[in-house]
Motif scaffolding. Sequence first.
Motif, PDB file in Angstrom:
ATOM      1  N   GLU A 210       0.822  -1.218   0.000  1.00  0.00           N
ATOM      2  CA  GLU A 210       0.000   0.000   0.000  1.00  0.00           C
ATOM      3  C   GLU A 210       0.856   1.269   0.000  1.00  0.00           C
ATOM      4  OE1 GLU A 210      -2.600  -0.314   3.330  1.00  0.00           O
ATOM      5  OE2 GLU A 210      -3.488  -2.220   2.670  1.00  0.00           O
ATOM      6  N   GLU A 211       1.857   1.348   0.843  1.00  0.00           N
ATOM      7  CA  GLU A 211       2.659   2.567   0.968  1.00  0.00           C
ATOM      8  C   GLU A 211       4.138   2.187   1.040  1.00  0.00           C
ATOM      9  OE1 GLU A 211       1.162   5.720   3.593  1.00  0.00           O
ATOM     10  OE2 GLU A 211      -0.430   4.319   4.168  1.00  0.00           O
ATOM     11  N   PRO A 212       4.772   1.999  -0.093  1.00  0.00           N
ATOM     12  CA  PRO A 212       6.181   1.552  -0.111  1.00  0.00           C
ATOM     13  C   PRO A 212       7.130   2.488   0.632  1.00  0.00           C
ATOM     14  CG  PRO A 212       5.185   1.342  -2.279  1.00  0.00           C
ATOM     15  CD  PRO A 212       4.203   2.106  -1.438  1.00  0.00           C
ATOM     16  N   LYS A 213       6.929   3.820   0.505  1.00  0.00           N
ATOM     17  CA  LYS A 213       7.836   4.746   1.194  1.00  0.00           C
ATOM     18  C   LYS A 213       7.707   4.623   2.709  1.00  0.00           C
ATOM     19  CE  LYS A 213       8.155   8.255  -2.443  1.00  0.00           C
ATOM     20  NZ  LYS A 213       7.979   9.697  -2.770  1.00  0.00           N
ATOM     21  N   LEU A 214       6.445   4.541   3.159  1.00  0.00           N
ATOM     22  CA  LEU A 214       6.226   4.370   4.600  1.00  0.00           C
ATOM     23  C   LEU A 214       6.766   3.024   5.071  1.00  0.00           C
ATOM     24  CD1 LEU A 214       5.070   5.610   7.160  1.00  0.00           C
ATOM     25  CD2 LEU A 214       2.848   4.610   6.590  1.00  0.00           C
ATOM     26  N   ALA A 215       6.664   2.022   4.172  1.00  0.00           N
ATOM     27  CA  ALA A 215       7.194   0.695   4.509  1.00  0.00           C
ATOM     28  C   ALA A 215       8.700   0.769   4.716  1.00  0.00           C
ATOM     29  CB  ALA A 215       6.864  -0.305   3.404  1.00  0.00           C
ATOM     30  N   MET A 216       9.395   1.598   3.920  1.00  0.00           N
ATOM     31  CA  MET A 216      10.830   1.749   4.096  1.00  0.00           C
ATOM     32  C   MET A 216      11.160   2.382   5.453  1.00  0.00           C
ATOM     33  SD  MET A 216      12.400   0.454   1.545  1.00  0.00           S
ATOM     34  CE  MET A 216      14.023   1.178   1.804  1.00  0.00           C
ATOM     35  N   SER A 217      10.372   3.408   5.834  1.00  0.00           N
ATOM     36  CA  SER A 217      10.590   4.034   7.151  1.00  0.00           C
ATOM     37  C   SER A 217      10.302   3.036   8.273  1.00  0.00           C
ATOM     38  CB  SER A 217       9.686   5.266   7.305  1.00  0.00           C
ATOM     39  OG  SER A 217      10.002   6.232   6.331  1.00  0.00           O
ATOM     40  N   PHE A 218       9.228   2.272   8.083  1.00  0.00           N
ATOM     41  CA  PHE A 218       8.848   1.269   9.077  1.00  0.00           C
ATOM     42  C   PHE A 218       9.963   0.222   9.225  1.00  0.00           C
ATOM     43  CE2 PHE A 218       6.798  -2.536  10.670  1.00  0.00           C
ATOM     44  CZ  PHE A 218       5.916  -2.061  11.631  1.00  0.00           C
ATOM     45  N   LEU A 219      10.500  -0.205   8.087  1.00  0.00           N
ATOM     46  CA  LEU A 219      11.561  -1.207   8.108  1.00  0.00           C
ATOM     47  C   LEU A 219      12.814  -0.653   8.782  1.00  0.00           C
ATOM     48  CD1 LEU A 219      12.558  -3.999   7.277  1.00  0.00           C
ATOM     49  CD2 LEU A 219      13.203  -3.037   5.054  1.00  0.00           C
ATOM     50  N   GLU A 220      13.105   0.637   8.532  1.00  0.00           N
ATOM     51  CA  GLU A 220      14.274   1.249   9.144  1.00  0.00           C
ATOM     52  C   GLU A 220      14.122   1.293  10.663  1.00  0.00           C
ATOM     53  OE1 GLU A 220      16.757   4.049  11.028  1.00  0.00           O
ATOM     54  OE2 GLU A 220      14.633   4.533  10.679  1.00  0.00           O
ATOM     55  N   LYS A 221      12.933   1.694  11.131  1.00  0.00           N
ATOM     56  CA  LYS A 221      12.683   1.723  12.582  1.00  0.00           C
ATOM     57  C   LYS A 221      12.698   0.317  13.162  1.00  0.00           C
ATOM     58  CE  LYS A 221      11.934   6.204  12.948  1.00  0.00           C
ATOM     59  NZ  LYS A 221      12.825   7.096  13.722  1.00  0.00           N
ATOM     60  N   LEU A 222      12.137  -0.633  12.431  1.00  0.00           N
ATOM     61  CA  LEU A 222      12.116  -2.013  12.922  1.00  0.00           C
ATOM     62  C   LEU A 222      13.540  -2.564  13.028  1.00  0.00           C
ATOM     63  CD1 LEU A 222      10.367  -4.419  13.748  1.00  0.00           C
ATOM     64  CD2 LEU A 222      10.250  -5.086  11.347  1.00  0.00           C
ATOM     65  N   SER A 223      14.369  -2.271  12.045  1.00  0.00           N
ATOM     66  CA  SER A 223      15.761  -2.729  12.108  1.00  0.00           C
ATOM     67  C   SER A 223      16.502  -2.051  13.265  1.00  0.00           C
ATOM     68  CB  SER A 223      16.470  -2.456  10.790  1.00  0.00           C
ATOM     69  OG  SER A 223      16.556  -1.071  10.544  1.00  0.00           O
ATOM     70  N   ARG A 224      16.157  -0.784  13.525  1.00  0.00           N
ATOM     71  CA  ARG A 224      16.763  -0.073  14.655  1.00  0.00           C
ATOM     72  C   ARG A 224      16.370  -0.727  15.974  1.00  0.00           C
ATOM     73  NH1 ARG A 224      15.501   6.300  15.993  1.00  0.00           N
ATOM     74  NH2 ARG A 224      16.383   6.319  18.113  1.00  0.00           N
ATOM     75  N   VAL A 225      15.103  -1.123  16.066  1.00  0.00           N
ATOM     76  CA  VAL A 225      14.624  -1.807  17.275  1.00  0.00           C
ATOM     77  C   VAL A 225      15.381  -3.104  17.481  1.00  0.00           C
ATOM     78  CG1 VAL A 225      12.662  -3.066  18.249  1.00  0.00           C
ATOM     79  CG2 VAL A 225      12.338  -0.757  17.325  1.00  0.00           C
ATOM     80  N   TYR A 226      15.550  -3.884  16.418  1.00  0.00           N
ATOM     81  CA  TYR A 226      16.232  -5.166  16.555  1.00  0.00           C
ATOM     82  C   TYR A 226      17.734  -4.994  16.781  1.00  0.00           C
ATOM     83  CZ  TYR A 226      12.373  -8.312  15.929  1.00  0.00           C
ATOM     84  OH  TYR A 226      11.227  -9.026  16.143  1.00  0.00           O
ATOM     85  N   ARG A 227      18.318  -3.957  16.206  1.00  0.00           N
ATOM     86  CA  ARG A 227      19.728  -3.697  16.503  1.00  0.00           C
ATOM     87  C   ARG A 227      19.926  -3.404  17.989  1.00  0.00           C
ATOM     88  NH1 ARG A 227      19.890  -0.762  11.579  1.00  0.00           N
ATOM     89  NH2 ARG A 227      19.570   1.171  12.733  1.00  0.00           N
TER      90      ARG A 227
END
Length: 365
Positions: A210-227
């Motif tokens: 639905e929202e690829p750009k927002l998905a990229m931001s979401f993925l970046e935050k999710l990767s930050r959480v897991y890091r």
Amino acid sequence: MVNTRTDKLFNKYYRVFVIPLVFILYVFISYIINPFSRYWEYVSHLSVSKTLFELFISLIVSWMIAEVSLAVARWMDKWLSWDTQPLKRSIIQTVLVLIAVFLLLNVLDYTLFLILPPPPPELAATFDKTDEWQFFVVCSLVSILITAVHTGNYFLKRWKTSMLEAAQLQLDAAHLKETAMQAQLQSLKLQLDPHFLFNNFSTLSALIEEEPKLAMSFLEKLSRVYRYMIANLNSDVISLSQELNFIDAYAFLIDIRHGENVNISISVSAANRNKGIPPITLQLLIENAIKHNIASTQQPLYITIYDEGDTLIVKNNIQLIPHTLPSTGLGLKNIRKRYELLFDEAVDIDNHDGEFKVRLPLVDF
């Protein structure tokens, strides 16, 4: 190793210290028992050379008494331990020491009779049977005292050994406890709620379409959480400031998933931000609140994080989901167990007046 070396040195040089002490003890007890003995008057009239000879004979007697007494005690150590039958050991050892001293004195008397010239008549007339028995009693008392000191030294060594063994056992137990605690902490840190994984990957999957750009931001935050999670797997305590920075990234994921249905507010003093808290504690509490409560436009879920003194409080309004959700029970149990293991502190949970509060002690580190 140190005790063994000390024992060897003592066994090698003990005669240098023990024999003079036994000699002094022998003379002292002889004088105390009968200070008016004719022997003392006899010695006082001797020449210097004869006095030194008398002292030499007394020193030989002292040495032989010490050797015989210690030999009996060491032989008894091998044959009958103090630990098993102390009364029997005490009686037998005393009897054997008296017999050994009696035999020794007779052998010594006979040997001196053969080696030395006959004593002058005035010397023979000086002593009687009472003096002979007094001499035997003094030698027996000295011998018994020597064996008593040997026994005391034995018990002292046993006490030192038992204390060292007890200290070593306590140290081993502490090491085992620390090892077990570290293993348990690692296990607790790895117990991430499966709902957290499922919900975030489901959200990411929907955003990609639905929202690829927002998905990229979401993925970046999710990767930050897991890091953050991975970086702190080996940390037992981190600063509250680090945990709150992590919650900022985590709150972005919550906002994407739930929008305004979940409101997270944070108000913590600057002083408390430098105090310690177990990592991933706040994430578990937030995820626990979302999992068990309704979060909708009509019934928003409010989660507030604030401090009171040295305590951090995580509070949410209670509006439980009507149907029962499967729960692993990892969240609160994880936090309670970590506080117990790390700080020996209790986590207070209050569930009253439509509010669910968890009080987390903040620690200095």
